[in-house]
Motif scaffolding. Sequence first.
Motif, mmCIF file in Angstrom:
data_model
loop_
_atom_site.group_PDB
_atom_site.id
_atom_site.type_symbol
_atom_site.label_atom_id
_atom_site.label_comp_id
_atom_site.label_asym_id
_atom_site.label_seq_id
_atom_site.Cartn_x
_atom_site.Cartn_y
_atom_site.Cartn_z
ATOM 1 N N MET A 26 0.848 -1.192 0.000
ATOM 2 C CA MET A 26 0.000 0.000 0.000
ATOM 3 C C MET A 26 0.883 1.242 0.000
ATOM 4 S SD MET A 26 -3.205 1.165 0.251
ATOM 5 C CE MET A 26 -4.102 -0.282 0.753
ATOM 6 N N ALA A 27 1.118 1.789 -1.191
ATOM 7 C CA ALA A 27 1.994 2.961 -1.333
ATOM 8 C C ALA A 27 1.187 4.231 -1.075
ATOM 9 C CB ALA A 27 2.599 2.983 -2.733
ATOM 10 N N LYS A 28 1.607 5.023 -0.091
ATOM 11 C CA LYS A 28 0.871 6.219 0.321
ATOM 12 C C LYS A 28 1.675 7.484 0.064
ATOM 13 C CE LYS A 28 -2.741 4.438 2.778
ATOM 14 N NZ LYS A 28 -4.149 4.834 2.655
ATOM 15 N N LYS A 29 0.971 8.559 -0.231
ATOM 16 C CA LYS A 29 1.618 9.868 -0.312
ATOM 17 C C LYS A 29 1.544 10.554 1.044
ATOM 18 C CE LYS A 29 1.384 13.080 -3.395
ATOM 19 N NZ LYS A 29 2.819 13.235 -3.722
ATOM 20 N N ASN A 30 2.601 11.270 1.366
ATOM 21 C CA ASN A 30 2.639 12.141 2.557
ATOM 22 C C ASN A 30 2.577 11.396 3.889
ATOM 23 O OD1 ASN A 30 2.650 14.421 0.804
ATOM 24 N ND2 ASN A 30 0.416 14.288 0.643
ATOM 25 N N THR A 31 2.846 10.115 3.885
ATOM 26 C CA THR A 31 2.934 9.377 5.149
ATOM 27 C C THR A 31 3.810 8.152 4.947
ATOM 28 O OG1 THR A 31 1.697 8.326 6.949
ATOM 29 C CG2 THR A 31 0.864 7.974 4.723
ATOM 30 N N ASP A 32 4.558 7.769 5.996
ATOM 31 C CA ASP A 32 5.487 6.638 5.879
ATOM 32 C C ASP A 32 5.032 5.430 6.678
ATOM 33 O OD1 ASP A 32 5.844 7.704 8.373
ATOM 34 O OD2 ASP A 32 8.032 7.648 8.347
ATOM 35 N N GLY A 33 3.744 5.380 7.011
ATOM 36 C CA GLY A 33 3.217 4.250 7.755
ATOM 37 C C GLY A 33 1.885 4.601 8.380
ATOM 38 N N VAL A 34 1.506 3.843 9.391
ATOM 39 C CA VAL A 34 0.238 4.065 10.089
ATOM 40 C C VAL A 34 0.532 4.655 11.467
ATOM 41 C CG1 VAL A 34 -1.903 3.016 10.912
ATOM 42 C CG2 VAL A 34 -0.758 2.091 8.876
ATOM 43 N N TYR A 35 -0.159 5.731 11.812
ATOM 44 C CA TYR A 35 0.022 6.410 13.093
ATOM 45 C C TYR A 35 -1.277 6.368 13.900
ATOM 46 C CZ TYR A 35 4.407 8.446 11.321
ATOM 47 O OH TYR A 35 5.671 8.627 10.834
ATOM 48 N N ASP A 36 -1.148 6.586 15.218
ATOM 49 C CA ASP A 36 -2.347 6.585 16.070
ATOM 50 C C ASP A 36 -3.154 7.869 15.932
ATOM 51 O OD1 ASP A 36 -0.612 8.274 17.350
ATOM 52 O OD2 ASP A 36 -0.709 7.275 19.306
ATOM 53 N N SER A 37 -2.548 8.895 15.320
ATOM 54 C CA SER A 37 -3.253 10.145 14.994
ATOM 55 C C SER A 37 -2.500 10.800 13.841
ATOM 56 C CB SER A 37 -3.319 11.072 16.211
ATOM 57 O OG SER A 37 -2.021 11.402 16.675
ATOM 58 N N ASP A 38 -3.050 11.867 13.305
ATOM 59 C CA ASP A 38 -2.450 12.508 12.139
ATOM 60 C C ASP A 38 -1.132 13.191 12.528
ATOM 61 O OD1 ASP A 38 -1.777 13.998 9.904
ATOM 62 O OD2 ASP A 38 -3.841 14.558 9.451
ATOM 63 N N PRO A 39 0.015 12.702 12.024
ATOM 64 C CA PRO A 39 1.299 13.292 12.412
ATOM 65 C C PRO A 39 1.474 14.732 11.932
ATOM 66 C CG PRO A 39 1.603 11.668 10.664
ATOM 67 C CD PRO A 39 0.182 11.569 11.111
ATOM 68 N N ARG A 40 0.682 15.122 10.944
ATOM 69 C CA ARG A 40 0.760 16.507 10.465
ATOM 70 C C ARG A 40 0.119 17.472 11.451
ATOM 71 N NH1 ARG A 40 -1.800 15.244 4.664
ATOM 72 N NH2 ARG A 40 -3.050 13.982 6.081
ATOM 73 N N LEU A 41 -0.815 16.943 12.263
ATOM 74 C CA LEU A 41 -1.501 17.774 13.254
ATOM 75 C C LEU A 41 -0.981 17.539 14.663
ATOM 76 C CD1 LEU A 41 -5.161 17.266 11.955
ATOM 77 C CD2 LEU A 41 -3.604 19.156 11.425
ATOM 78 N N ASN A 42 -0.445 16.344 14.905
ATOM 79 C CA ASN A 42 0.031 15.982 16.238
ATOM 80 C C ASN A 42 1.492 15.541 16.181
ATOM 81 O OD1 ASN A 42 0.411 15.086 18.840
ATOM 82 N ND2 ASN A 42 -0.815 13.207 18.580
ATOM 83 N N PRO A 43 2.420 16.390 16.597
ATOM 84 C CA PRO A 43 3.847 16.038 16.577
ATOM 85 C C PRO A 43 4.175 14.823 17.439
ATOM 86 C CG PRO A 43 3.536 18.385 17.038
ATOM 87 C CD PRO A 43 2.200 17.741 17.136
ATOM 88 N N GLU A 44 3.289 14.491 18.390
ATOM 89 C CA GLU A 44 3.517 13.353 19.287
ATOM 90 C C GLU A 44 2.893 12.058 18.756
ATOM 91 O OE1 GLU A 44 5.430 13.782 21.993
ATOM 92 O OE2 GLU A 44 5.638 15.871 21.338
ATOM 93 N N ALA A 45 2.383 12.098 17.547
ATOM 94 C CA ALA A 45 1.727 10.907 16.977
ATOM 95 C C ALA A 45 2.693 9.728 16.951
ATOM 96 C CB ALA A 45 1.230 11.215 15.576
ATOM 97 N N LYS A 46 2.178 8.564 17.322
ATOM 98 C CA LYS A 46 2.999 7.355 17.392
ATOM 99 C C LYS A 46 2.814 6.514 16.130
ATOM 100 C CE LYS A 46 3.215 2.911 19.795
ATOM 101 N NZ LYS A 46 2.507 2.014 20.740
ATOM 102 N N LYS A 47 3.937 6.125 15.544
ATOM 103 C CA LYS A 47 3.904 5.256 14.365
ATOM 104 C C LYS A 47 3.928 3.792 14.795
ATOM 105 C CE LYS A 47 6.644 3.990 10.300
ATOM 106 N NZ LYS A 47 7.881 4.250 9.543
ATOM 107 N N PHE A 48 3.062 3.006 14.190
ATOM 108 C CA PHE A 48 3.025 1.572 14.482
ATOM 109 C C PHE A 48 3.972 0.826 13.543
ATOM 110 C CE2 PHE A 48 -1.234 3.106 15.646
ATOM 111 C CZ PHE A 48 -1.314 2.662 16.964
ATOM 112 N N LYS A 49 4.715 -0.111 14.102
ATOM 113 C CA LYS A 49 5.551 -0.978 13.267
ATOM 114 C C LYS A 49 4.737 -2.155 12.762
ATOM 115 C CE LYS A 49 9.976 -3.434 13.229
ATOM 116 N NZ LYS A 49 11.183 -3.791 13.999
ATOM 117 N N GLU A 50 3.873 -2.673 13.639
ATOM 118 C CA GLU A 50 2.981 -3.773 13.277
ATOM 119 C C GLU A 50 1.608 -3.515 13.876
ATOM 120 O OE1 GLU A 50 4.666 -7.433 14.607
ATOM 121 O OE2 GLU A 50 6.249 -7.451 13.086
#
Length: 239
Positions: free
Chosen positions: A160-184
Amino acid sequence: MLTSKYKRVILKLSGEALAGQQGYGIDPVIVDSIARQIKEIRNTNLQVAVVVGGGNIWRGLSGSAKGMDRAAADYMGMLATVMNSLALQDALEQCDVDTRVQTAIEMRQIAEPYIRRRAVRHLEKNRVVIFAAGTGNPYFSTDTTAALRAAEIEADVILMAKKNTDGVYDSDPRLNPEAKKFKELAYIEVLKRGLGVMDSTATSLCMDNKIPIIVFSIDEPGNILKAALGEDIGTVVGG
Protein backbone atom coordinates in the motif's frame (compact mmCIF):
# COMPACT_ATOMS: atom_id res chain seq x y z
CA MET A 1 20.06 -10.55 -8.60
CA LEU A 2 17.94 -9.40 -5.66
CA THR A 3 15.28 -11.87 -4.56
CA SER A 4 12.06 -11.34 -2.67
CA LYS A 5 10.51 -13.51 0.03
CA TYR A 6 7.22 -13.10 -1.85
CA LYS A 7 6.14 -14.72 -5.10
CA ARG A 8 3.21 -12.50 -6.13
CA VAL A 9 2.25 -9.03 -4.91
CA ILE A 10 -0.38 -6.39 -5.53
CA LEU A 11 0.85 -2.81 -5.54
CA LYS A 12 -1.89 -0.35 -4.58
CA LEU A 13 -1.29 3.20 -5.83
CA SER A 14 -3.50 6.16 -5.07
CA GLY A 15 -4.47 8.36 -8.00
CA GLU A 16 -2.81 11.26 -6.18
CA ALA A 17 0.51 9.40 -6.41
CA LEU A 18 0.45 9.96 -10.19
CA ALA A 19 -0.28 13.67 -9.87
CA GLY A 20 2.97 14.74 -8.25
CA GLN A 21 3.16 18.17 -6.64
CA GLN A 22 0.40 19.60 -8.81
CA GLY A 23 -2.14 17.52 -6.89
CA TYR A 24 -4.36 16.73 -9.86
CA GLY A 25 -4.08 15.17 -13.31
CA ILE A 26 -1.21 12.94 -14.44
CA ASP A 27 2.43 13.98 -14.15
CA PRO A 28 4.41 12.03 -16.82
CA VAL A 29 7.67 12.40 -14.85
CA ILE A 30 6.11 10.83 -11.74
CA VAL A 31 4.46 8.06 -13.75
CA ASP A 32 7.80 7.27 -15.41
CA SER A 33 9.50 7.11 -11.99
CA ILE A 34 6.86 4.71 -10.66
CA ALA A 35 7.13 2.56 -13.81
CA ARG A 36 10.89 2.26 -13.36
CA GLN A 37 10.42 1.20 -9.74
CA ILE A 38 7.88 -1.43 -10.82
CA LYS A 39 10.41 -2.68 -13.38
CA GLU A 40 12.95 -3.04 -10.57
CA ILE A 41 10.68 -5.31 -8.56
CA ARG A 42 9.64 -7.32 -11.59
CA ASN A 43 13.33 -7.93 -12.29
CA THR A 44 13.54 -9.79 -8.95
CA ASN A 45 11.33 -12.47 -10.58
CA LEU A 46 8.42 -11.23 -8.51
CA GLN A 47 4.98 -11.38 -10.12
CA VAL A 48 3.44 -7.90 -9.96
CA ALA A 49 -0.15 -6.72 -10.27
CA VAL A 50 -1.19 -3.10 -9.79
CA VAL A 51 -4.39 -1.38 -8.69
CA VAL A 52 -4.53 2.39 -9.28
CA GLY A 53 -7.02 4.82 -7.78
CA GLY A 54 -8.57 7.72 -9.65
CA GLY A 55 -8.60 10.52 -7.08
CA ASN A 56 -6.26 12.70 -9.13
CA ILE A 57 -9.00 13.01 -11.76
CA TRP A 58 -12.34 12.38 -10.02
CA ARG A 59 -13.64 11.23 -6.66
CA GLY A 60 -17.07 9.61 -6.62
CA LEU A 61 -17.67 10.55 -2.99
CA SER A 62 -16.96 14.22 -3.71
CA GLY A 63 -19.45 14.25 -6.57
CA SER A 64 -22.04 12.47 -4.44
CA ALA A 65 -21.54 14.96 -1.59
CA LYS A 66 -22.45 17.77 -4.00
CA GLY A 67 -25.75 16.19 -4.95
CA MET A 68 -24.74 13.90 -7.81
CA ASP A 69 -26.21 10.42 -8.06
CA ARG A 70 -23.77 8.20 -6.14
CA ALA A 71 -23.73 5.37 -8.66
CA ALA A 72 -23.07 7.73 -11.58
CA ALA A 73 -20.32 9.50 -9.61
CA ASP A 74 -18.68 6.17 -8.77
CA TYR A 75 -18.76 5.02 -12.40
CA MET A 76 -16.99 8.23 -13.36
CA GLY A 77 -14.37 7.39 -10.73
CA MET A 78 -13.93 3.95 -12.30
CA LEU A 79 -13.30 5.57 -15.68
CA ALA A 80 -10.68 7.80 -14.04
CA THR A 81 -8.82 4.68 -12.88
CA VAL A 82 -8.79 3.43 -16.47
CA MET A 83 -7.11 6.65 -17.62
CA ASN A 84 -4.47 6.27 -14.92
CA SER A 85 -3.96 2.60 -15.78
CA LEU A 86 -3.39 3.37 -19.46
CA ALA A 87 -0.86 6.08 -18.54
CA LEU A 88 1.01 3.62 -16.31
CA GLN A 89 0.85 0.91 -18.97
CA ASP A 90 2.40 3.25 -21.52
CA ALA A 91 5.20 4.23 -19.11
CA LEU A 92 5.92 0.57 -18.30
CA GLU A 93 6.03 -0.45 -21.95
CA GLN A 94 8.44 2.41 -22.67
CA CYS A 95 10.64 0.73 -20.03
CA ASP A 96 10.34 -2.57 -21.97
CA VAL A 97 8.00 -4.15 -19.41
CA ASP A 98 5.24 -6.32 -20.89
CA THR A 99 1.99 -5.05 -19.41
CA ARG A 100 -1.71 -5.83 -19.64
CA VAL A 101 -4.60 -3.68 -18.44
CA GLN A 102 -7.71 -5.59 -17.38
CA THR A 103 -10.90 -3.68 -16.67
CA ALA A 104 -13.90 -4.69 -14.60
CA ILE A 105 -16.06 -2.70 -17.06
CA GLU A 106 -15.79 -4.07 -20.58
CA MET A 107 -14.10 -1.73 -23.08
CA ARG A 108 -12.50 -4.01 -25.65
CA GLN A 109 -10.93 -1.27 -27.76
CA ILE A 110 -8.49 -0.28 -25.03
CA ALA A 111 -8.12 -3.13 -22.53
CA GLU A 112 -8.92 -6.75 -21.77
CA PRO A 113 -11.94 -7.63 -19.64
CA TYR A 114 -10.99 -8.87 -16.18
CA ILE A 115 -10.72 -12.66 -16.24
CA ARG A 116 -9.02 -14.20 -13.21
CA ARG A 117 -7.42 -17.15 -15.01
CA ARG A 118 -6.09 -14.90 -17.77
CA ALA A 119 -4.68 -12.47 -15.20
CA VAL A 120 -2.85 -15.30 -13.42
CA ARG A 121 -1.50 -16.57 -16.75
CA HIS A 122 -0.14 -13.11 -17.58
CA LEU A 123 1.58 -12.97 -14.20
CA GLU A 124 3.12 -16.39 -14.72
CA LYS A 125 4.54 -15.07 -18.02
CA ASN A 126 6.21 -12.24 -16.08
CA ARG A 127 3.82 -9.57 -17.36
CA VAL A 128 2.66 -6.76 -15.10
CA VAL A 129 -1.13 -6.74 -14.85
CA ILE A 130 -2.96 -3.50 -14.04
CA PHE A 131 -6.49 -3.92 -12.70
CA ALA A 132 -8.66 -0.96 -13.73
CA ALA A 133 -12.25 0.21 -13.23
CA GLY A 134 -12.45 -0.93 -9.62
CA THR A 135 -14.68 -3.91 -8.97
CA GLY A 136 -17.06 -2.74 -11.68
CA ASN A 137 -19.64 -1.84 -9.04
CA PRO A 138 -20.50 1.48 -7.41
CA TYR A 139 -20.10 1.90 -3.63
CA PHE A 140 -16.78 0.00 -3.61
CA SER A 141 -13.38 1.69 -3.36
CA THR A 142 -10.15 0.81 -5.14
CA ASP A 143 -8.88 -0.34 -1.72
CA THR A 144 -11.58 -3.02 -1.84
CA THR A 145 -10.55 -3.79 -5.43
CA ALA A 146 -6.97 -4.39 -4.26
CA ALA A 147 -8.15 -6.70 -1.46
CA LEU A 148 -10.54 -8.59 -3.74
CA ARG A 149 -8.03 -9.06 -6.56
CA ALA A 150 -5.33 -10.08 -4.06
CA ALA A 151 -7.62 -12.83 -2.79
CA GLU A 152 -8.59 -13.92 -6.31
CA ILE A 153 -5.05 -14.18 -7.69
CA GLU A 154 -3.67 -15.49 -4.37
CA ALA A 155 -1.22 -12.64 -3.86
CA ASP A 156 1.15 -12.96 -0.91
CA VAL A 157 0.87 -9.32 0.18
CA ILE A 158 -0.62 -5.92 -0.68
CA LEU A 159 1.95 -3.13 -0.95
CA MET A 160 0.00 0.00 0.00
CA ALA A 161 1.99 2.96 -1.33
CA LYS A 162 0.87 6.22 0.32
CA LYS A 163 1.62 9.87 -0.31
CA ASN A 164 2.64 12.14 2.56
CA THR A 165 2.93 9.38 5.15
CA ASP A 166 5.49 6.64 5.88
CA GLY A 167 3.22 4.25 7.76
CA VAL A 168 0.24 4.06 10.09
CA TYR A 169 0.02 6.41 13.09
CA ASP A 170 -2.35 6.59 16.07
CA SER A 171 -3.25 10.15 14.99
CA ASP A 172 -2.45 12.51 12.14
CA PRO A 173 1.30 13.29 12.41
CA ARG A 174 0.76 16.51 10.46
CA LEU A 175 -1.50 17.77 13.25
CA ASN A 176 0.03 15.98 16.24
CA PRO A 177 3.85 16.04 16.58
CA GLU A 178 3.52 13.35 19.29
CA ALA A 179 1.73 10.91 16.98
CA LYS A 180 3.00 7.35 17.39
CA LYS A 181 3.90 5.26 14.36
CA PHE A 182 3.03 1.57 14.48
CA LYS A 183 5.55 -0.98 13.27
CA GLU A 184 2.98 -3.77 13.28
CA LEU A 185 -0.80 -3.82 13.64
CA ALA A 186 -3.51 -6.46 13.76
CA TYR A 187 -6.40 -6.16 11.31
CA ILE A 188 -8.91 -6.00 14.15
CA GLU A 189 -6.97 -3.12 15.74
CA VAL A 190 -7.18 -1.17 12.48
CA LEU A 191 -10.94 -1.73 12.38
CA LYS A 192 -11.50 -0.89 16.06
CA ARG A 193 -9.44 2.29 15.95
CA GLY A 194 -10.66 3.37 12.49
CA LEU A 195 -7.07 4.05 11.48
CA GLY A 196 -7.82 4.47 7.79
CA VAL A 197 -5.24 2.08 6.36
CA MET A 198 -7.95 0.90 4.00
CA ASP A 199 -11.70 1.22 4.19
CA SER A 200 -13.37 -1.27 6.52
CA THR A 201 -14.63 -3.51 3.71
CA ALA A 202 -11.13 -3.91 2.28
CA THR A 203 -9.55 -4.46 5.71
CA SER A 204 -12.14 -7.11 6.59
CA LEU A 205 -11.55 -8.87 3.28
CA CYS A 206 -7.80 -8.97 3.94
CA MET A 207 -8.42 -10.23 7.47
CA ASP A 208 -10.74 -13.01 6.28
CA ASN A 209 -8.22 -14.14 3.65
CA LYS A 210 -5.08 -13.55 5.76
CA ILE A 211 -3.51 -11.14 3.25
CA PRO A 212 -0.90 -8.91 4.94
CA ILE A 213 -0.71 -5.20 4.07
CA ILE A 214 2.48 -3.17 4.07
CA VAL A 215 1.82 0.58 4.33
CA PHE A 216 4.76 2.76 3.27
CA SER A 217 5.64 6.08 1.66
CA ILE A 218 5.85 6.37 -2.12
CA ASP A 219 7.45 9.81 -1.82
CA GLU A 220 10.95 8.34 -1.46
CA PRO A 221 12.26 6.64 -4.63
CA GLY A 222 13.24 3.02 -4.01
CA ASN A 223 10.65 2.36 -1.32
CA ILE A 224 8.53 0.18 -3.61
CA LEU A 225 11.48 -2.15 -4.11
CA LYS A 226 12.26 -2.18 -0.37
CA ALA A 227 8.67 -3.11 0.47
CA ALA A 228 8.60 -5.79 -2.23
CA LEU A 229 11.81 -7.34 -0.89
CA GLY A 230 10.27 -7.55 2.58
CA GLU A 231 12.62 -5.01 4.16
CA ASP A 232 11.73 -3.33 7.43
CA ILE A 233 9.77 -0.36 6.11
CA GLY A 234 6.50 1.35 7.01
CA THR A 235 3.81 -0.52 8.93
CA VAL A 236 2.82 -4.16 8.52
CA VAL A 237 -0.87 -4.98 9.05
CA GLY A 238 -1.74 -8.62 9.65
CA GLY A 239 -2.44 -11.28 12.22
